[in-house]
Design an enzyme around this catalytic site. Structure first.
Site, PDB file in Angstrom:
ATOM      1  N   ARG A  59       0.827  -1.219   0.000  1.00  0.00           N
ATOM      2  CA  ARG A  59       0.000   0.000   0.000  1.00  0.00           C
ATOM      3  C   ARG A  59       0.856   1.263   0.000  1.00  0.00           C
ATOM      4  O   ARG A  59       0.525   2.248  -0.663  1.00  0.00           O
ATOM      5  CB  ARG A  59      -0.919  -0.016   1.228  1.00  0.00           C
ATOM      6  CG  ARG A  59      -1.862   1.179   1.258  1.00  0.00           C
ATOM      7  CD  ARG A  59      -2.925   1.005   2.330  1.00  0.00           C
ATOM      8  NE  ARG A  59      -3.937   2.043   2.251  1.00  0.00           N
ATOM      9  CZ  ARG A  59      -4.189   2.878   3.254  1.00  0.00           C
ATOM     10  NH1 ARG A  59      -3.542   2.786   4.401  1.00  0.00           N
ATOM     11  NH2 ARG A  59      -5.143   3.801   3.107  1.00  0.00           N
ATOM     12  N   HIS A  63       0.629   4.422  -2.474  1.00  0.00           N
ATOM     13  CA  HIS A  63       0.438   5.801  -2.007  1.00  0.00           C
ATOM     14  C   HIS A  63       1.621   6.691  -2.382  1.00  0.00           C
ATOM     15  O   HIS A  63       1.484   7.914  -2.418  1.00  0.00           O
ATOM     16  CB  HIS A  63       0.174   5.826  -0.498  1.00  0.00           C
ATOM     17  CG  HIS A  63      -1.230   5.436  -0.140  1.00  0.00           C
ATOM     18  ND1 HIS A  63      -1.937   5.978   0.908  1.00  0.00           N
ATOM     19  CD2 HIS A  63      -2.078   4.539  -0.728  1.00  0.00           C
ATOM     20  CE1 HIS A  63      -3.152   5.442   0.956  1.00  0.00           C
ATOM     21  NE2 HIS A  63      -3.258   4.549  -0.021  1.00  0.00           N
ATOM     22  N   ASN A  91      -3.700   9.042   4.340  1.00  0.00           N
ATOM     23  CA  ASN A  91      -2.527   8.448   4.987  1.00  0.00           C
ATOM     24  C   ASN A  91      -2.569   8.506   6.513  1.00  0.00           C
ATOM     25  O   ASN A  91      -2.019   7.622   7.192  1.00  0.00           O
ATOM     26  CB  ASN A  91      -1.255   9.179   4.531  1.00  0.00           C
ATOM     27  CG  ASN A  91      -0.936   8.951   3.058  1.00  0.00           C
ATOM     28  OD1 ASN A  91      -1.282   7.900   2.510  1.00  0.00           O
ATOM     29  ND2 ASN A  91      -0.282   9.913   2.427  1.00  0.00           N
ATOM     30  N   HIS A 190      -6.128  -5.921  -2.222  1.00  0.00           N
ATOM     31  CA  HIS A 190      -6.955  -6.080  -1.022  1.00  0.00           C
ATOM     32  C   HIS A 190      -7.223  -7.551  -0.709  1.00  0.00           C
ATOM     33  O   HIS A 190      -8.074  -7.858   0.112  1.00  0.00           O
ATOM     34  CB  HIS A 190      -8.260  -5.291  -1.170  1.00  0.00           C
ATOM     35  CG  HIS A 190      -8.071  -3.799  -1.102  1.00  0.00           C
ATOM     36  ND1 HIS A 190      -9.088  -2.896  -1.251  1.00  0.00           N
ATOM     37  CD2 HIS A 190      -6.950  -3.050  -0.894  1.00  0.00           C
ATOM     38  CE1 HIS A 190      -8.608  -1.656  -1.147  1.00  0.00           C
ATOM     39  NE2 HIS A 190      -7.312  -1.719  -0.940  1.00  0.00           N
ATOM     40  N   ASP A 235      -9.772  -9.184   2.913  1.00  0.00           N
ATOM     41  CA  ASP A 235     -10.191 -10.457   2.313  1.00  0.00           C
ATOM     42  C   ASP A 235     -10.648 -11.350   3.457  1.00  0.00           C
ATOM     43  O   ASP A 235      -9.834 -11.839   4.241  1.00  0.00           O
ATOM     44  CB  ASP A 235      -9.011 -11.077   1.548  1.00  0.00           C
ATOM     45  CG  ASP A 235      -9.284 -12.510   1.088  1.00  0.00           C
ATOM     46  OD1 ASP A 235     -10.342 -13.088   1.439  1.00  0.00           O
ATOM     47  OD2 ASP A 235      -8.413 -13.053   0.382  1.00  0.00           O
TER      48      ASP A 235
HETATM   49  C1  HEM Z   1      -9.078   1.313  -5.812  1.00  0.00           C
HETATM   50  C2  HEM Z   1      -8.960   2.270  -4.917  1.00  0.00           C
HETATM   51  C3  HEM Z   1      -8.513   2.003  -3.520  1.00  0.00           C
HETATM   52  C4  HEM Z   1      -9.110   2.428  -2.388  1.00  0.00           C
HETATM   53  C5  HEM Z   1     -10.353   3.310  -2.301  1.00  0.00           C
HETATM   54  C6  HEM Z   1      -8.362   1.896  -1.288  1.00  0.00           C
HETATM   55  C7  HEM Z   1      -8.668   2.127   0.051  1.00  0.00           C
HETATM   56  C8  HEM Z   1      -8.081   1.470   1.111  1.00  0.00           C
HETATM   57  C9  HEM Z   1      -8.452   1.631   2.486  1.00  0.00           C
HETATM   58  C10 HEM Z   1      -9.516   2.575   3.013  1.00  0.00           C
HETATM   59  C11 HEM Z   1      -7.701   0.779   3.209  1.00  0.00           C
HETATM   60  C12 HEM Z   1      -7.738   0.569   4.726  1.00  0.00           C
HETATM   61  C13 HEM Z   1      -6.716   1.482   5.393  1.00  0.00           C
HETATM   62  C14 HEM Z   1      -6.811   1.504   6.880  1.00  0.00           C
HETATM   63  O1  HEM Z   1      -7.781   1.009   7.449  1.00  0.00           O
HETATM   64  O2  HEM Z   1      -5.891   2.051   7.546  1.00  0.00           O
HETATM   65  C15 HEM Z   1      -6.829   0.090   2.300  1.00  0.00           C
HETATM   66  C16 HEM Z   1      -5.911  -0.861   2.654  1.00  0.00           C
HETATM   67  C17 HEM Z   1      -5.041  -1.460   1.781  1.00  0.00           C
HETATM   68  N1  HEM Z   1      -4.872  -1.129   0.446  1.00  0.00           N
HETATM   69 FE1  HEM Z   1      -6.128  -0.028  -0.660  1.00  0.00          FE
HETATM   70  N2  HEM Z   1      -7.342   1.144  -1.755  1.00  0.00           N
HETATM   71  C18 HEM Z   1      -7.372   1.191  -3.122  1.00  0.00           C
HETATM   72  C19 HEM Z   1      -6.477   0.617  -3.989  1.00  0.00           C
HETATM   73  C20 HEM Z   1      -5.346  -0.054  -3.600  1.00  0.00           C
HETATM   74  C21 HEM Z   1      -4.243  -0.404  -4.462  1.00  0.00           C
HETATM   75  C22 HEM Z   1      -4.139  -0.018  -5.928  1.00  0.00           C
HETATM   76  C23 HEM Z   1      -3.356  -1.084  -3.698  1.00  0.00           C
HETATM   77  C24 HEM Z   1      -2.026  -1.676  -4.089  1.00  0.00           C
HETATM   78  C25 HEM Z   1      -1.685  -2.029  -5.298  1.00  0.00           C
HETATM   79  C26 HEM Z   1      -3.911  -1.179  -2.366  1.00  0.00           C
HETATM   80  C27 HEM Z   1      -3.351  -1.871  -1.335  1.00  0.00           C
HETATM   81  C28 HEM Z   1      -3.888  -1.917  -0.058  1.00  0.00           C
HETATM   82  C29 HEM Z   1      -3.418  -2.826   0.962  1.00  0.00           C
HETATM   83  C30 HEM Z   1      -2.398  -3.930   0.767  1.00  0.00           C
HETATM   84  C31 HEM Z   1      -4.129  -2.516   2.125  1.00  0.00           C
HETATM   85  C32 HEM Z   1      -3.961  -3.141   3.522  1.00  0.00           C
HETATM   86  C33 HEM Z   1      -2.878  -2.330   4.241  1.00  0.00           C
HETATM   87  C34 HEM Z   1      -2.562  -2.783   5.644  1.00  0.00           C
HETATM   88  O3  HEM Z   1      -3.099  -3.773   6.134  1.00  0.00           O
HETATM   89  O4  HEM Z   1      -1.705  -2.097   6.261  1.00  0.00           O
HETATM   90  N3  HEM Z   1      -5.087  -0.509  -2.334  1.00  0.00           N
HETATM   91  N4  HEM Z   1      -7.069   0.536   1.032  1.00  0.00           N
END
Ligand code: HEM
Length: 316
Positions: A59, A63, A91, A190, A235
């Site tokens: 992530r 970002h 962030n 995700h 997931d």
């Molecule tokens: C499509 C639009 C996307 C939205 C709206 C989005 C939004 C979010 C949100 C709200 C979270 C939870 C953050 C938290 O609770 O602190 C998250 C987690 C995450 N996102 Fe996305 N995301 C998007 C696309 C992506 C992309 C493109 C990637 C990587 C290629 C990604 C990788 C991740 C990962 C791996 C997590 C888990 C992070 C953790 O457990 O620390 N996301 N995302």
């Protein structure tokens, strides 16, 4: 990965190398031959001690890349006189893993002084995290340089929020030259990691396109008020495995975020979701392709930027 998709990835890398002439998978082969091994070893250790860290590093790379290109800008910490991106809404209280990157950078600096950029370390760490959690591999193009600036405003404008619907998501990714297929594939990240309650509360209490038992189970840890930072896996079936279960979850209306379920809600991304759910190989190959494309958003090269000594601050 099947050899056909390996071949198409190599073709893509060759094309990408031509388009971004200064980036190359062998950029550090002569100047820091141990860099990739150091990064891979450190990422594996971090994931062994906490599997979620792999998700956090993937992530962090996303970002970084979506805000003025993959230039390590997200890693710059605020100081009394510097406002970085870490306090931006997408962030704040949410991105993780900066300490892991700082530690890898220190190890790399010890063997190759001021040679390997923080932006490149992050790109490689993202790939190694996916591999450590059982996902596909791909050759990371290298040679990005680090920014000397960051933009909180651009972080707020360019990173998509979880409230986005399919049209907004498509536009947000198209703004970075990423297609609908790239967007659906990248959202497959995700398949690992966690989200805080504050990002999915509205979905579990107010949305109709959600599996009832799934929503009910989530409410236990995510009350209507309070518990903002309580975690749930993105997931629901295989939280720490980089697989294609994310897409099957969407088909069962078990997408955790509004933006997840938006990909399978009767719109133009449904067929891509169905195809990734039915073939792990198709997803793996599309994800690897899209990560290479995302990793090549507006890199700084040549004499642009700098090679930071410490990832959290600009060289003095
Ligand atoms: C499509 C639009 C996307 C939205 C709206 C989005 C939004 C979010 C949100 C709200 C979270 C939870 C953050 C938290 O609770 O602190 C998250 C987690 C995450 N996102 Fe996305 N995301 C998007 C696309 C992506 C992309 C493109 C990637 C990587 C290629 C990604 C990788 C991740 C990962 C791996 C997590 C888990 C992070 C953790 O457990 O620390 N996301 N995302």
């Amino acid at each position: 990965m099947a050899s056909a998709s390996c071949l198409s990835l190599l073709v893509l890398v060759a094309m990408a190398s031509a388009a971004w002439a200064q980036l190359s998978p062998t950029f550090y082969l002569a100047s820091c031959p141990s860099a990739l091994f150091i990064i891979q070893t450190a990422v594996q250790a971090a994931v062994n001690s906490e599997p979620r860290m792999g998700a956090s590093l993937v992530r962090l790379h996303f970002h970084d890349c979506f805000v003025d290109g993959c230039d390590g800008s997200v890693l710059l910490a605020d100081t009394g006189s510097f406002v970085g991106e870490q306090g931006a809404a997408p962030n704040a209280g949410s991105i993780r893993g900066m300490n892991v990157i700082d530690s890898i950078k220190a190890q790399v600096e010890a063997v190759c002084a001021q040679t390997v950029s923080c932006a490149d370390i992050l790109a490689v760490a993202a790939r190694d995290s996916v591999v450590a959690l059982g996902g596909p591999s791909w050759p990371v193009l290298l040679g990005r340089r680090d920014s000397t600036t960051a933009s909180k405003t651009n972080a707020e404008n360019d990173l998509p929020p979880p409230t986005f619907d399919l049209q907004n998501l498509t536009t947000s990714f198209a703004n970075k030259q990423l297609t609908l297929t790239d967007m659906v594939a990248l959202s497959g990240a995700h398949t690992i990691g966690q989200s805080q309650c504050r990002f999915f509360r509205n979905r579990i209490y107010n949305e109709a396109n959600i599996n009832t038992a799934f929503a009910t189970a989530l409410k236990a840890n995510c009350p209507q008020s309070g518990g903002d930072s309580s975690l749930a896996p993105l997931d629901t079936t295989t939280a720490n495995a980089f697989d294609n279960a994310y897409y099957s979850n969407l088909i069962s209306q078990k997408g955790l975020l509004h933006s997840d379920q938006a990909l399978f809600n009767g719109g133009g991304a449904d067929n891509t979701v169905l195809s990734f759910a039915s073939s792990a190989a198709t997803f793996s190959s599309a994800f690897a392709t899209a990560m290479v494309k995302m990793g090549n958003i507006a890199p700084k090269t040549g004499t642009q930027g700098q090679i930071r000594l410490v990832c959290s601050k600009v060289n003095s």
